[in-house]
Write a protein that holds these residues in place. Structure first.
Motif, mmCIF file in Angstrom:
data_model
loop_
_atom_site.group_PDB
_atom_site.id
_atom_site.type_symbol
_atom_site.label_atom_id
_atom_site.label_comp_id
_atom_site.label_asym_id
_atom_site.label_seq_id
_atom_site.Cartn_x
_atom_site.Cartn_y
_atom_site.Cartn_z
ATOM 1 N N LEU A 48 0.822 -1.218 0.000
ATOM 2 C CA LEU A 48 0.000 0.000 0.000
ATOM 3 C C LEU A 48 0.855 1.267 0.000
ATOM 4 O O LEU A 48 0.414 2.315 -0.486
ATOM 5 N N ILE A 50 3.603 1.403 -1.796
ATOM 6 C CA ILE A 50 3.923 1.494 -3.226
ATOM 7 C C ILE A 50 2.745 2.111 -3.994
ATOM 8 O O ILE A 50 2.929 2.979 -4.849
ATOM 9 N N MET A 51 1.513 1.670 -3.657
ATOM 10 C CA MET A 51 0.335 2.224 -4.331
ATOM 11 C C MET A 51 0.270 3.747 -4.156
ATOM 12 O O MET A 51 -0.082 4.485 -5.065
ATOM 13 N N LEU A 54 3.146 5.474 -6.188
ATOM 14 C CA LEU A 54 2.844 5.523 -7.626
ATOM 15 C C LEU A 54 1.902 6.694 -7.918
ATOM 16 O O LEU A 54 2.043 7.379 -8.935
ATOM 17 N N ILE A 59 1.728 8.155 -11.816
ATOM 18 C CA ILE A 59 1.655 7.033 -12.763
ATOM 19 C C ILE A 59 0.749 5.904 -12.272
ATOM 20 O O ILE A 59 0.681 4.855 -12.909
ATOM 21 N N ASN A 61 -3.130 4.957 -9.899
ATOM 22 C CA ASN A 61 -4.297 5.349 -9.091
ATOM 23 C C ASN A 61 -4.700 6.810 -9.309
ATOM 24 O O ASN A 61 -5.112 7.495 -8.375
ATOM 25 N N MET A 62 -4.583 7.269 -10.553
ATOM 26 C CA MET A 62 -4.784 8.693 -10.831
ATOM 27 C C MET A 62 -6.246 9.139 -10.768
ATOM 28 O O MET A 62 -6.527 10.332 -10.758
ATOM 29 N N GLN A 63 -7.184 8.192 -10.748
ATOM 30 C CA GLN A 63 -8.587 8.622 -10.702
ATOM 31 C C GLN A 63 -9.037 8.998 -9.291
ATOM 32 O O GLN A 63 -10.130 9.512 -9.100
ATOM 33 N N THR A 64 -8.183 8.741 -8.302
ATOM 34 C CA THR A 64 -8.517 9.084 -6.915
ATOM 35 C C THR A 64 -7.690 10.287 -6.476
ATOM 36 O O THR A 64 -6.472 10.296 -6.666
ATOM 37 N N PRO A 65 -8.342 11.309 -5.880
ATOM 38 C CA PRO A 65 -7.579 12.454 -5.358
ATOM 39 C C PRO A 65 -6.545 11.967 -4.341
ATOM 40 O O PRO A 65 -6.842 11.068 -3.543
ATOM 41 N N GLN A 68 -7.491 11.808 -0.613
ATOM 42 C CA GLN A 68 -8.444 10.741 -0.294
ATOM 43 C C GLN A 68 -7.735 9.385 -0.194
ATOM 44 O O GLN A 68 -7.947 8.618 0.742
ATOM 45 N N LEU A 69 -6.865 9.127 -1.179
ATOM 46 C CA LEU A 69 -6.099 7.882 -1.184
ATOM 47 C C LEU A 69 -5.237 7.778 0.074
ATOM 48 O O LEU A 69 -5.211 6.748 0.750
ATOM 49 N N ARG A 72 -7.412 7.184 3.266
ATOM 50 C CA ARG A 72 -8.064 5.878 3.331
ATOM 51 C C ARG A 72 -7.089 4.711 3.421
ATOM 52 O O ARG A 72 -7.425 3.643 3.951
ATOM 53 N N LEU A 73 -5.881 4.894 2.848
ATOM 54 C CA LEU A 73 -4.899 3.792 2.925
ATOM 55 C C LEU A 73 -4.103 3.838 4.229
ATOM 56 O O LEU A 73 -3.589 2.813 4.679
ATOM 57 N N GLY B 41 0.264 -5.078 -3.364
ATOM 58 C CA GLY B 41 -0.357 -3.766 -3.235
ATOM 59 C C GLY B 41 -1.510 -3.599 -4.212
ATOM 60 O O GLY B 41 -2.593 -3.148 -3.844
ATOM 61 N N ILE B 45 -5.247 -3.297 -2.634
ATOM 62 C CA ILE B 45 -5.938 -2.006 -2.701
ATOM 63 C C ILE B 45 -7.381 -2.227 -3.182
ATOM 64 O O ILE B 45 -8.319 -1.584 -2.698
ATOM 65 N N GLY B 54 -11.126 0.785 3.252
ATOM 66 C CA GLY B 54 -10.153 1.488 2.410
ATOM 67 C C GLY B 54 -10.769 2.649 1.652
ATOM 68 O O GLY B 54 -11.467 3.475 2.245
ATOM 69 N N MET B 55 -10.550 2.678 0.337
ATOM 70 C CA MET B 55 -10.968 3.833 -0.461
ATOM 71 C C MET B 55 -12.474 3.804 -0.748
ATOM 72 O O MET B 55 -12.903 3.692 -1.896
ATOM 73 N N GLU B 57 -14.749 6.122 -0.689
ATOM 74 C CA GLU B 57 -15.372 7.223 -1.448
ATOM 75 C C GLU B 57 -15.227 6.999 -2.949
ATOM 76 O O GLU B 57 -15.887 7.660 -3.743
ATOM 77 N N GLN B 58 -14.340 6.115 -3.333
ATOM 78 C CA GLN B 58 -14.088 5.863 -4.748
ATOM 79 C C GLN B 58 -14.857 4.622 -5.189
ATOM 80 O O GLN B 58 -15.026 3.684 -4.415
ATOM 81 N N LYS B 62 -13.360 2.128 -10.527
ATOM 82 C CA LYS B 62 -12.188 2.989 -10.748
ATOM 83 C C LYS B 62 -10.953 2.449 -10.032
ATOM 84 O O LYS B 62 -9.847 2.502 -10.559
ATOM 85 N N ASP B 66 -7.627 1.389 -12.144
ATOM 86 C CA ASP B 66 -6.351 2.022 -11.812
ATOM 87 C C ASP B 66 -5.284 1.026 -11.365
ATOM 88 O O ASP B 66 -4.098 1.201 -11.623
ATOM 89 N N SER B 67 -5.711 0.000 -10.642
ATOM 90 C CA SER B 67 -4.713 -0.919 -10.086
ATOM 91 C C SER B 67 -4.304 -1.996 -11.097
ATOM 92 O O SER B 67 -3.265 -2.640 -10.926
ATOM 93 N N TRP B 70 -0.686 -2.216 -12.725
ATOM 94 C CA TRP B 70 0.378 -2.529 -11.758
ATOM 95 C C TRP B 70 0.294 -3.970 -11.303
ATOM 96 O O TRP B 70 1.303 -4.586 -10.951
#
Lengths: 171, 159
Positions: A48, A50-51, A54, A59, A61-65, A68-69, A72-73, B41, B45, B54-55, B57-58, B62, B66-67, B70
């Protein structure tokens, strides 16, 4: 130099001579259980991290602000870190002298300290204007922090895996 | 049945090359672990999100999209660094029960990930019930961690 390390050596030796440490060292199954648990904890923690790195590099998980990421992580990264730390401490407790005399162990410990400094520096320097780049590719400072994070944790994993290969041991 | 092939790997010049070098095998093992962290990871995720943590709100879709790249990079890296270990250790792996557990569960986990898990996680919001998502995430964790990662570590510890 070696005299400066004497207090540390004394602590490691004292632990090594304790009953519980000897029991752990000689119990093949409990020891192995902690080896396995350490790797699985590492998957959660480093995975997590690394996530997140990235995302910092723009490069992954670009769709999440980013904020927020990160928010939450974070609890899961901390859970992974706690489990890695506990299982790691038990392993060192069970065979302290093996780690004391191992260059890769000390390399791993030093790299972890640098990685922690990098995380704190990011938090106090690069993260303050996150509102400006929360939905975008982060600016240079944040990217730098991300690439340092990736590199440092990768080397932490590599030096950890090399501990059994004690090529430089001379005692 | 496969023993001759494992014996051939064991006796190959590649195995000889790897075992003659001090650094190649240990570094290969170490880089395998770095790719494991990347792969884990990318798996976790999404699985944590599927479990409803975890995430949150997303959208699941998505996080899944995104994952994915990777996950692929991590998997290819694991295979690329895993094969030299197999060649170098072929006969030891052949006689290791944990190696065969890994080899039987791995294709199951892989097929599950690219079919069931992928379809469920890429479905539009609301089309899959949270209960189904939770089960899919849990099965994924059990397969990859319990069925693949744990036996992998045990190969080296008990042979």
């Amino acid at each position: 130099m070696s005299e400066l390390l004497m207090p540390i050596r004394a602590v490691f030796e004292a632990v090594a001579n304790s009953e519980n440490s000897i029991a752990l060292r000689e119990s093949q199954y409990v020891w192995s259980l902690f080896e396995v648990a350490h790797v699985i904890s590492m998957c959660l923690f480093a995975g997590l991290i690394i996530m997140m790195d990235l995302r910092l590099l723009g490069i992954g998980n670009m769709q999440t602000p980013f904020s927020q990421l990160q928010k939450r992580l974070f609890p899961w990264q901390m859970l992974g870190m706690a489990l890695s730390a506990i299982t790691g401490l038990v392993l060192v407790y069970g065979d302290p002298m093996r780690f004391y005399s191992n260059i890769f162990f000390w390399m791993k410990m030093s790299l972890m300290v640098i990685a922690a400094v990098n995380a704190l520096a990011f938090h106090y320097i690069a993260y303050f204007d996150v509102d400006n780049w929360d939905n975008k590719v982060p600016p240079f400072g944040a990217k730098l922090s991300g690439v340092l994070g990736l590199g440092l944790w990768a080397f932490v994993i590599v030096s950890g895996r090399l501990i059994p290969y004690n090529w430089f041991q001379n005692q | 049945m496969l023993q001759p092939y494992f014996q051939a790997m064991n006796d190959s010049s590649i195995a000889k090359f790897i075992s003659e070098s001090l650094w190649v095998y240990p570094l290969d093992q170490a880089i395998h672990l770095v790719f494991l962290a990347l792969f884990a990871g990318a798996i976790l995720i999404l699985d944590i999100r599927l479990l409803g943590f975890g995430m949150r709100e997303q959208s699941v879709a998505k996080v899944a999209r995104d994952s994915w790249p990777w996950l692929v990079v991590g998997f290819l890296g694991l295979v690329a660094t895993g094969i030299p270990q197999l060649i170098q250790n072929a006969m030891r792996e052949y006689y290791s029960e944990f190696f065969w557990i890994k080899m039987y569960v791995l294709p199951v986990a892989l097929i599950y990930t690219v079919t069931v898990r992928r379809m469920v996680s890429q479905a539009e919001d609301g089309r899959v019930s949270p209960m189904v998502q939770k089960v899919v995430g849990l099965v994924s964790i059990l397969l990859w961690i319990g069925g693949v990662a744990v036996p992998s570590r045990l190969i080296g510890l008990f042979t």
